[in-house]
Design a protein around this motif. Structure first.
Motif, mmCIF file in Angstrom:
data_model
loop_
_atom_site.group_PDB
_atom_site.id
_atom_site.type_symbol
_atom_site.label_atom_id
_atom_site.label_comp_id
_atom_site.label_asym_id
_atom_site.label_seq_id
_atom_site.Cartn_x
_atom_site.Cartn_y
_atom_site.Cartn_z
ATOM 1 N N CYS A 168 0.831 -1.213 0.000
ATOM 2 C CA CYS A 168 0.000 0.000 0.000
ATOM 3 C C CYS A 168 0.863 1.259 0.000
ATOM 4 N N ASN A 169 1.959 1.234 0.727
ATOM 5 C CA ASN A 169 2.878 2.374 0.720
ATOM 6 C C ASN A 169 3.467 2.589 -0.672
ATOM 7 N N ALA A 170 3.781 1.486 -1.345
ATOM 8 C CA ALA A 170 4.323 1.597 -2.700
ATOM 9 C C ALA A 170 3.281 2.143 -3.665
ATOM 10 N N VAL A 171 2.016 1.729 -3.504
ATOM 11 C CA VAL A 171 0.945 2.254 -4.353
ATOM 12 C C VAL A 171 0.821 3.763 -4.172
ATOM 13 N N THR A 172 0.960 4.221 -2.943
ATOM 14 C CA THR A 172 0.895 5.657 -2.678
ATOM 15 C C THR A 172 1.948 6.416 -3.484
ATOM 16 N N ARG A 173 3.134 5.837 -3.582
ATOM 17 C CA ARG A 173 4.205 6.489 -4.349
ATOM 18 C C ARG A 173 3.979 6.374 -5.851
ATOM 19 N N GLN A 174 3.498 5.214 -6.297
ATOM 20 C CA GLN A 174 3.338 4.974 -7.726
ATOM 21 C C GLN A 174 2.088 5.614 -8.317
ATOM 22 N N CYS A 175 1.033 5.686 -7.528
ATOM 23 C CA CYS A 175 -0.277 6.122 -8.025
ATOM 24 C C CYS A 175 -0.824 7.222 -7.121
ATOM 25 N N PRO A 176 -0.411 8.467 -7.299
ATOM 26 C CA PRO A 176 -0.876 9.556 -6.436
ATOM 27 C C PRO A 176 -2.391 9.674 -6.370
ATOM 28 N N SER A 177 -3.082 9.325 -7.447
ATOM 29 C CA SER A 177 -4.549 9.430 -7.451
ATOM 30 C C SER A 177 -5.201 8.435 -6.500
ATOM 31 N N LEU A 178 -4.428 7.409 -6.068
ATOM 32 C CA LEU A 178 -4.963 6.399 -5.151
ATOM 33 C C LEU A 178 -4.280 6.433 -3.785
ATOM 34 N N SER A 179 -3.529 7.487 -3.503
ATOM 35 C CA SER A 179 -2.751 7.523 -2.267
ATOM 36 C C SER A 179 -3.642 7.429 -1.025
ATOM 37 N N GLY A 180 -4.701 8.227 -0.983
ATOM 38 C CA GLY A 180 -5.598 8.166 0.167
ATOM 39 C C GLY A 180 -6.292 6.830 0.275
ATOM 40 N N ALA A 181 -6.708 6.291 -0.862
ATOM 41 C CA ALA A 181 -7.405 5.003 -0.867
ATOM 42 C C ALA A 181 -6.494 3.879 -0.414
ATOM 43 N N SER A 182 -5.237 3.885 -0.833
ATOM 44 C CA SER A 182 -4.333 2.798 -0.470
ATOM 45 C C SER A 182 -3.993 2.823 1.016
ATOM 46 N N MET A 183 -3.878 4.001 1.607
ATOM 47 C CA MET A 183 -3.620 4.082 3.041
ATOM 48 C C MET A 183 -4.826 3.586 3.845
ATOM 49 N N GLN A 184 -6.016 3.899 3.349
ATOM 50 C CA GLN A 184 -7.224 3.386 3.992
ATOM 51 C C GLN A 184 -7.300 1.877 3.846
ATOM 52 N N ALA A 185 -6.871 1.359 2.693
ATOM 53 C CA ALA A 185 -6.890 -0.083 2.456
ATOM 54 C C ALA A 185 -6.024 -0.812 3.478
ATOM 55 N N ALA A 186 -4.868 -0.240 3.831
ATOM 56 C CA ALA A 186 -3.987 -0.863 4.820
ATOM 57 C C ALA A 186 -4.667 -0.939 6.184
ATOM 58 N N LYS A 187 -5.385 0.123 6.551
ATOM 59 C CA LYS A 187 -6.089 0.132 7.836
ATOM 60 C C LYS A 187 -7.214 -0.891 7.852
ATOM 61 N N VAL A 188 -7.950 -0.972 6.753
ATOM 62 C CA VAL A 188 -9.046 -1.941 6.658
ATOM 63 C C VAL A 188 -8.509 -3.361 6.790
#
Length: 325
Positions: free
Chosen positions: A235-255
């Motif tokens: 999820c951290n890597a997605v945040t770096r690779q895909c800025p449009s999904l940064s908030g979503a990927s961090m939420q995904a880690a919490k879920v």
């Protein structure tokens, strides 16, 4: 016609492999699917299985890896073998629900989605006891941002993942190496697209049976906490690779963490009872990620205790859960 390939990474479990392939052929209902097997065994363990499967279909492609890739890279290898329009990844120890491949093949005709999520059912160790299903969502499209933030955890099960084969090649494995979730990171890249976040296509009726009981269920069990924390790394890597999904990927880690209770003593005891947690994992992961000293000590005690000490507790808990269901 839009074509569909079934992509199976395999390793020394011929009986499961036979069952998986035959279930795919039966569930295809005569549709012209192809099956691609990436074999990481490095020996002849599966030879008898391949001879038997050849009697059933001439549309099975078998690739023996020149070296052992490990589960994460072998998943990528299985997709790389596929020359169809869509690649459906599935584990060798999973099986297709009745008519599911036909339903998916029909749904893909004329489709333009980069990622299709095939819902799945949880089954017991006898495969006949249905314990539930992954997502309770309607059939159709789901906004990509919503899928990632709320349901990305469900794509960790490879049998749920159907990808546009050509667009898959435009994604990269490098940012997610070593996470156990390279395929999920690449799916996020598919959804991120080149502009607006793309929707995920959801096939709501379960398509694959995901076996969640049995001591040999998870091939990654010797590094259970590495898998858990690997999802966060992905999820951290997605945040770096895909800025449009940064908030979503961090939420995904919490879920994901909340869903599976990574940092609970209950999970540690269950994993220890199944020999899926040990003192090495404690030192590598939990000793560094547990701030509470008393809880950290409890994790240590569990890691060095004999597995049999927790088996009665785990069995009692499972009976209670079944009774509640």
């Amino acid at each position: 016609m839009t074509t569909l390939g079934i992509c199976i990474p395999t390793y020394k479990r011929p009986d499961f492999l036979i069952r998986c392939v035959l279930s795919a052929l039966e569930a295809a209902g005569g549709r012209p699917i192809r099956i691609f097997i990436a074999d990481d065994s490095m020996d002849d363990t599966n030879d008898a299985a391949y001879a038997k499967l050849a009697q059933w279909s001439n549309q099975i492609v078998i690739h023996r890896n020149a070296r052992n890739l490990g589960i994460d890279d072998n998943i990528q290898q299985a997709v790389d073998l596929c020359d169809c329009d869509y690649a459906w990844i599935v584990g060798e120890d999973d099986s297709f629900m009745s008519d599911s491949v036909r339903r998916v093949h029909d749904a893909l005709q004329g489709a333009t989605h980069a990622f299709v999520f095939a819902n799945y059912a949880y089954v017991g160790d006898d495969d006949n006891r249905r314990l539930g299903q992954a997502l309770d969502v309607p059939d159709g499209e789901m906004p990509g941002f919503e899928f990632v933030s709320k349901s990305l955890w469900a794509a960790g099960f490879i049998g749920a993942c159907i990808v546009d084969r050509k667009r898959w090649d435009a994604t990269s494995t490098a940012p997610y190496k070593g996470s156990y979730y390279t395929h999920v990171g690449r799916i996020c890249e598919l959804l991120a697209g080149t502009g607006d976040v793309l929707p995920a296509r959801i096939i709501a009726e379960p398509c694959v049976a995901n076996r969640v009981e049995g001591t040999d269920t998870f091939t990654w069990k010797r590094d259970s906490y590495g898998v858990f924390f690997g999802f966060c790394a992905m999820c951290n890597a997605v945040t770096r690779q895909c800025p449009s999904l940064s908030g979503a990927s961090m939420q995904a880690a919490k879920v994901m963490e909340n869903r599976y209770g990574w940092l609970t003593l209950r999970l540690a005891m269950r994993l220890r009872s199944e020999r899926g947690y040990d003192v090495e994992q404690y030192r590598r992961y939990l000793s560094r990620h547990t701030e509470n000293g008393l809880k950290r000590f409890a994790f240590y005690v569990i890691s060095v205790s004999p597995p049999w000490a927790f088996q009665p507790l785990v069995s009692a808990y499972r009976r209670m859960r079944r009774g509640a269901a």
